[in-house]
Write a protein that holds these residues in place. Structure first.
Motif, mmCIF file in Angstrom:
data_model
loop_
_atom_site.group_PDB
_atom_site.id
_atom_site.type_symbol
_atom_site.label_atom_id
_atom_site.label_comp_id
_atom_site.label_asym_id
_atom_site.label_seq_id
_atom_site.Cartn_x
_atom_site.Cartn_y
_atom_site.Cartn_z
ATOM 1 N N PHE A 76 0.650 -1.127 -0.124
ATOM 2 C CA PHE A 76 -0.128 -0.007 -0.192
ATOM 3 C C PHE A 76 0.847 1.368 -0.011
ATOM 4 N N ARG A 77 0.450 2.302 -0.702
ATOM 5 C CA ARG A 77 1.158 3.504 -0.602
ATOM 6 C C ARG A 77 0.341 4.677 -0.703
ATOM 7 N N LYS A 78 0.644 5.887 -0.065
ATOM 8 C CA LYS A 78 0.149 7.079 -0.100
ATOM 9 C C LYS A 78 0.940 8.331 -0.038
ATOM 10 N N ALA A 79 0.730 9.200 -0.857
ATOM 11 C CA ALA A 79 1.583 10.265 -1.086
ATOM 12 C C ALA A 79 1.548 11.158 0.020
ATOM 13 N N LEU A 80 2.634 11.908 0.840
ATOM 14 C CA LEU A 80 2.687 12.523 1.843
ATOM 15 C C LEU A 80 1.794 13.832 1.449
ATOM 16 N N PRO A 81 1.143 14.378 2.359
ATOM 17 C CA PRO A 81 0.599 15.575 2.171
ATOM 18 C C PRO A 81 1.472 16.653 2.061
ATOM 19 N N ASP A 82 1.466 17.655 1.087
ATOM 20 C CA ASP A 82 2.241 18.786 0.764
ATOM 21 C C ASP A 82 2.645 19.521 2.062
ATOM 22 N N VAL A 83 1.579 19.583 2.789
ATOM 23 C CA VAL A 83 2.094 20.473 4.039
ATOM 24 C C VAL A 83 3.096 19.494 4.942
ATOM 25 N N VAL A 84 3.222 18.455 4.911
ATOM 26 C CA VAL A 84 4.172 17.769 5.434
ATOM 27 C C VAL A 84 5.595 17.546 4.983
ATOM 28 N N GLN A 85 5.339 17.638 3.570
ATOM 29 C CA GLN A 85 6.903 17.635 2.822
ATOM 30 C C GLN A 85 7.388 19.179 3.048
ATOM 31 N N GLU A 86 6.434 20.229 2.806
ATOM 32 C CA GLU A 86 7.181 21.363 2.934
ATOM 33 C C GLU A 86 7.542 21.512 4.527
ATOM 34 N N GLY A 87 6.984 20.971 5.474
ATOM 35 C CA GLY A 87 7.360 21.074 6.718
ATOM 36 C C GLY A 87 8.661 20.406 6.944
ATOM 37 N N LEU A 88 8.875 19.296 6.513
ATOM 38 C CA LEU A 88 10.097 18.484 6.544
ATOM 39 C C LEU A 88 11.371 19.171 5.917
ATOM 40 N N ARG A 89 10.819 19.851 4.912
ATOM 41 C CA ARG A 89 12.161 20.686 3.938
ATOM 42 C C ARG A 89 12.442 21.995 4.881
ATOM 43 N N ASN A 90 11.532 22.335 5.812
ATOM 44 C CA ASN A 90 11.744 23.700 6.342
ATOM 45 C C ASN A 90 12.313 23.400 7.661
ATOM 46 N N GLY A 91 12.592 22.110 7.991
ATOM 47 C CA GLY A 91 13.240 21.467 9.296
ATOM 48 C C GLY A 91 12.261 21.267 10.251
ATOM 49 N N GLN A 141 12.515 12.995 -1.460
ATOM 50 C CA GLN A 141 12.923 13.070 -2.829
ATOM 51 C C GLN A 141 12.652 14.449 -3.328
ATOM 52 N N PRO A 142 13.376 14.892 -4.431
ATOM 53 C CA PRO A 142 13.005 16.399 -4.963
ATOM 54 C C PRO A 142 11.686 16.106 -5.537
ATOM 55 N N GLY A 143 10.939 17.291 -5.279
ATOM 56 C CA GLY A 143 9.666 17.162 -6.051
ATOM 57 C C GLY A 143 8.457 16.800 -5.027
ATOM 58 N N ASN A 144 7.396 16.399 -5.421
ATOM 59 C CA ASN A 144 6.566 16.109 -4.662
ATOM 60 C C ASN A 144 6.092 14.627 -4.657
ATOM 61 N N SER A 145 6.676 13.693 -5.498
ATOM 62 C CA SER A 145 6.455 12.389 -5.493
ATOM 63 C C SER A 145 7.253 11.638 -4.146
ATOM 64 N N ASN A 146 6.765 11.962 -3.281
ATOM 65 C CA ASN A 146 7.203 11.427 -1.728
ATOM 66 C C ASN A 146 5.822 10.505 -1.209
ATOM 67 N N TYR A 147 6.213 9.161 -1.039
ATOM 68 C CA TYR A 147 5.259 8.263 -0.744
ATOM 69 C C TYR A 147 5.624 7.506 0.772
ATOM 70 N N LEU A 148 4.562 7.152 1.149
ATOM 71 C CA LEU A 148 4.537 6.394 2.425
ATOM 72 C C LEU A 148 3.987 5.122 2.064
ATOM 73 N N TYR A 149 5.078 3.755 2.458
ATOM 74 C CA TYR A 149 4.634 2.520 1.931
ATOM 75 C C TYR A 149 4.317 1.783 3.066
ATOM 76 N N ILE A 150 3.524 0.992 2.795
ATOM 77 C CA ILE A 150 3.066 -0.111 3.998
ATOM 78 C C ILE A 150 3.092 -1.495 3.263
ATOM 79 N N VAL A 151 4.097 -2.241 3.595
ATOM 80 C CA VAL A 151 4.194 -3.528 2.895
ATOM 81 C C VAL A 151 3.351 -4.437 4.081
ATOM 82 N N LEU A 152 2.305 -5.091 3.543
ATOM 83 C CA LEU A 152 1.466 -5.963 4.369
ATOM 84 C C LEU A 152 1.561 -7.217 4.181
ATOM 85 N N ALA A 153 2.051 -8.348 5.234
ATOM 86 C CA ALA A 153 2.094 -9.633 5.093
ATOM 87 C C ALA A 153 0.905 -10.423 5.413
#
Length: 722
Positions: A76-91, A141-153
């Motif tokens: 399973f994957r879901k793109a990180l919210p833009d606010v979170v990506q921006e916040g991580l980049r802002n420290g 990663q550069p850009g907004n293509s950052n995903y959270l992955y969940i590998v379910l077994a």
């Protein structure tokens, strides 16, 4: 009670408000995700394309078309919210709370590994552990293509595999950790409270085995604490990812056993016994527990059915609890009214939590708070009962103290009675001894009387023999007078012979006087003896009255002793037997005494009659003595006038006629004397027989008195032992 309920609701709401308010600063990850079957690392580089299928999270894999019974890996994957990506980049620091994910899962941010719940290789079930991790800014990663992955077994089809939510969000690290650890503290507090309540009521139930509801509620609370320990949100702090076996014992075991113990608790609370329905539910839950063990270790694919069986038991338990509680409320049971409030709170929290998990409502689940309120209501019910029992116990203790005081008074009264009985026993013993001595004296007197009667009888026989001699003398005198009459004409020639005969007559007269005097003395002695016997009979009557009175007192004492023995119960049984024997002995003594008194009265009557006859005989003897005296005077006159033949002859003829008449009277008197003497002899023989009977009765009376003395001694020994 209403104020308490309102307080519980307010506290629960206040505890939930901070989380709700602070959750406004978080970013929920629920909603649309993408998934693909299997897992490959090159998928980290994929951009959105047709090979990723969309799905709404929270989700169970059994609800995804085509994956109903899938075993293997799902990514399973879901793109990180833009606010979170921006916040991580802002420290800024962000962290993720995954909530429960089943069966096992690995978490990635792009290619960066964040952590796992359970273990994929080797496989271990996640046991619904939450993962809380900080998001590294370097993983972006550069850009907004950052995903959270969940590998379910999914290795075992348990029917509950998937991303469950509802606590799946990203937020400020401090906020996420604060929420996580605050929930952990609340859970630990609740677990501690349940454990303390359970241990307290368990120990109370072990001390009060007749009140089994304490024991069942204690075990129920301990099982709740174990269940919450295995299912609290922060259990990852306590257990590793590989604690699936321990998780079973901490989760499934309490889950299956809470139902029977709570059902039995309700049954004992309202009925003080095990109802058939409660026993049936308990037996069913026991089979479910055995089935859970079987499915866990031998047939894991049946775990889903095991959960259905658990829910069925829970549903039956709730129906039974509601039915019993509502029925008791209708009966105006205050405990049931308190319990129904707790049940309403519990069901309200359960419904609210279910709606939140299904996404119908937003907010913090209140289930744990309302369930705590439910447990508190039960504790209040039990505390109320305990207080009432203590009050009853205090009242019973007061009544017991009063009874003990009364018992002490009765004991003092019994001691007084005991001392009185001891004194009476001593008096009885002394009286019995005196009775024994009196009986012995009486027996001796009876023997002495018998001896006296025998002597009187011998005297009477001698008197009878003397009377016969008198008769013979009178007969001889009559013959002589007849001869004198026939030869009166020859008196002159026979004067000398007549003088000699007169001398003989004087001798006979002296002998007769002597014999009659002796007879009079014997008769006087007999009269005195009979008078003494009559007086002794009067004394014996008085003694018999005394003995009869003592027997009545003994009988009354035995009756009182039997009553006191009956009051004493088992301890007085031997005393009752002795009292009964004393009563029987007193009755026998009274009956024997009546027989003796009857014999005494008969003897007294016979002796009285004999005394009357002796008086008559004395009068007759007195007359006889007077006649004999006159007879002697006549003989002396004849002897004096013997010198004058004519005068003597004439006088002698006249005197002889007179003497003949008097001799006839003497003969009749002697005959009457003989008859009287025979009657006296027979009376004396009767007196002798009666005296012997009295002596024998006295011996029996003495034996009875000795038995009474022995019984009194035994009674004294028993009283000394008591």
């Amino acid at each position: 009670m209403k104020k308490f309920t309102v307080l519980i609701i307010v506290v629960s709401t206040l505890l939930g408000i901070p989380s709700c308010a602070e959750r406004g600063k978080t970013y929920s990850l629920k909603g649309q995700w993408e998934y693909r079957v299997d897992f490959k690392k090159e998928w980290f580089e994929d951009t959105p394309d047709q090979r990723w299928q969309k799905v709404t999270v929270p989700v169970f894999t059994k609800d995804i078309p085509g994956l109903e019974r899938h075993l293997g890996l799902i990514t399973f994957r879901k793109a990180l919210p833009d606010v979170v990506q921006e916040g991580l980049r802002n420290g800024n620091n962000f962290a993720i709370n995954t909530g429960p994910v089943t069966n096992a899962a690995d978490f990635y941010l792009n290619r960066t590994y964040l952590g796992s719940v359970g273990s994929i290789e080797p496989y271990h079930h996640s046991s619904d552990i939450w993962l809380v991790r900080s998001l590294p800014a370097g993983a972006l990663q550069p850009g907004n293509s950052n995903y959270l992955y969940i590998v379910l077994a999914i290795k075992i089809d348990t029917g509950d595999a998937g991303i469950k939510g509802p606590n799946l969000f990203i937020g400020d690290t401090d906020l996420v950790l604060k929420d996580y650890y605050s929930n952990a503290m609340v859970d630990i507090i609740f677990i501690t409270v349940y454990l303390f309540v359970g241990l307290y009521h368990l120990l109370l139930g072990l001390r009060r085995l007749k009140e089994k509801h304490y024991l069942y509620f204690g075990i129920f609370s301990i099982l709740i604490s174990l269940f919450l320990t295995a299912n609290m949100d922060s259990r990852g702090l306590l257990f590793s990812n590989n604690f699936d076996t321990l998780y079973f014992w901490l989760d499934k075991t309490p889950l299956t056993l809470m139902v029977p113990f709570f059902t039995l608790f309700i049954s004992q609370l309202f009925h003080r016994r095990h109802t058939r329905v409660s026993i049936g539910i308990a037996i069913y839950s026991l089979f479910v527990f055995l089935f859970a063990i079987f499915s866990q270790f031998l047939a894991p694919h049946l775990s889903g059915y095991m959960l259905l069986a658990v829910f069925a038991g829970f549903f039956a338990c709730m129906i039974y609890v509601l039915f019993e509680t509502i029925r008791e409320v209708i009966r105006k049971n205050n405990d049931a009214a308190i319990l129904i409030v707790g049940l309403l709170l519990f069901f309200t929290g359960a419904v609210q939590t279910i709606f939140i998990s299904e996404g119908i409502l937003e907010g913090t689940p209140l289930m744990r708070y309302t369930f705590m309120a439910f447990i508190i209501c039960i504790v209040i019910v039990l505390a109320n009962r305990f207080i009432n029992i203590n009050r009853k116990t205090e009242r019973l203790n007061e009544e017991l103290d009063m009874k003990l005081i009364e018992q002490e008074r009765q004991n003092m009264h019994l001691r007084d009675i005991h001392e009185t009985v001891v004194d009476v026993t001593g008096t009885l013993s002394s009286s019995a001894t005196q009775m024994d001595e009196t009986s012995n004296n009486f027996s001796d007197s009876a023997r002495s009387q018998a001896s006296s009667v025998e002597e009187m009888s011998a005297s009477m026989e001698e008197l009878l023999s003397g009377g016969e001699s008198v008769v013979e003398v009178v007969n001889s005198q009559t013959s002589m007078l007849e001869a004198v009459t026939a030869k009166l004409k020859e008196a002159v020639n026979a004067t000398r012979k007549a003088a000699e005969d007169m001398a003989d007559a004087l001798i006979v007269k002296d002998y007769l006087n002597k014999t009659i005097n002796e007879t009079g003395i014997g008769i006087n002695e007999a009269a005195l003896a009979m008078k003494s016997a009559v007086e002794r009979f009067a004394e014996m009557n008085r003694v018999s009255d005394i003995i009869n009175d003592i027997a009545d007192r003994i009988n009354l004492l035995s009756l009182n002793a039997a009553i006191e023995a009956a009051r004493a119960g088992e301890a007085g049984r031997g005393f009752a037997v002795v009292a009964d024997e004393i009563g029987k002995l007193a009755d026998n003594t009274s009956e024997n005494l009546k027989s003796i008194v009857s014999l005494f009265n008969a003897s007294r009557d016979e002796i009285t009659n004999a005394h009357v006859r002796i008086d008559t005989f004395q009068k007759t003897l007195k007359n006889m003595l007077e006649n004999i005296a006159r007879f002697g005077e006549s003989i002396e006159v004849v002897a004096t006038l013997m010198g004058n033949t004519t005068a003597v002859t004439q006088s002698a003829e006249l005197e002889i006629k007179d003497v003949a008449g008097k001799a006839f009277l003497v003969q009749n008197s002697v005959a009457e004397q003989q008859i009287a003497v025979r009657e006296v002899t027979e009376a004396l023989q009767g007196i002798n027989t009666i005296s012997q009977i009295i002596a024998s009765g006295s011996q029996e009376l003495a034996a009875g008195i000795r038995e009474i003395t022995n019984s009194i001694a035994k009674l004294g020994n028993i009283l000394e032992e008591t």
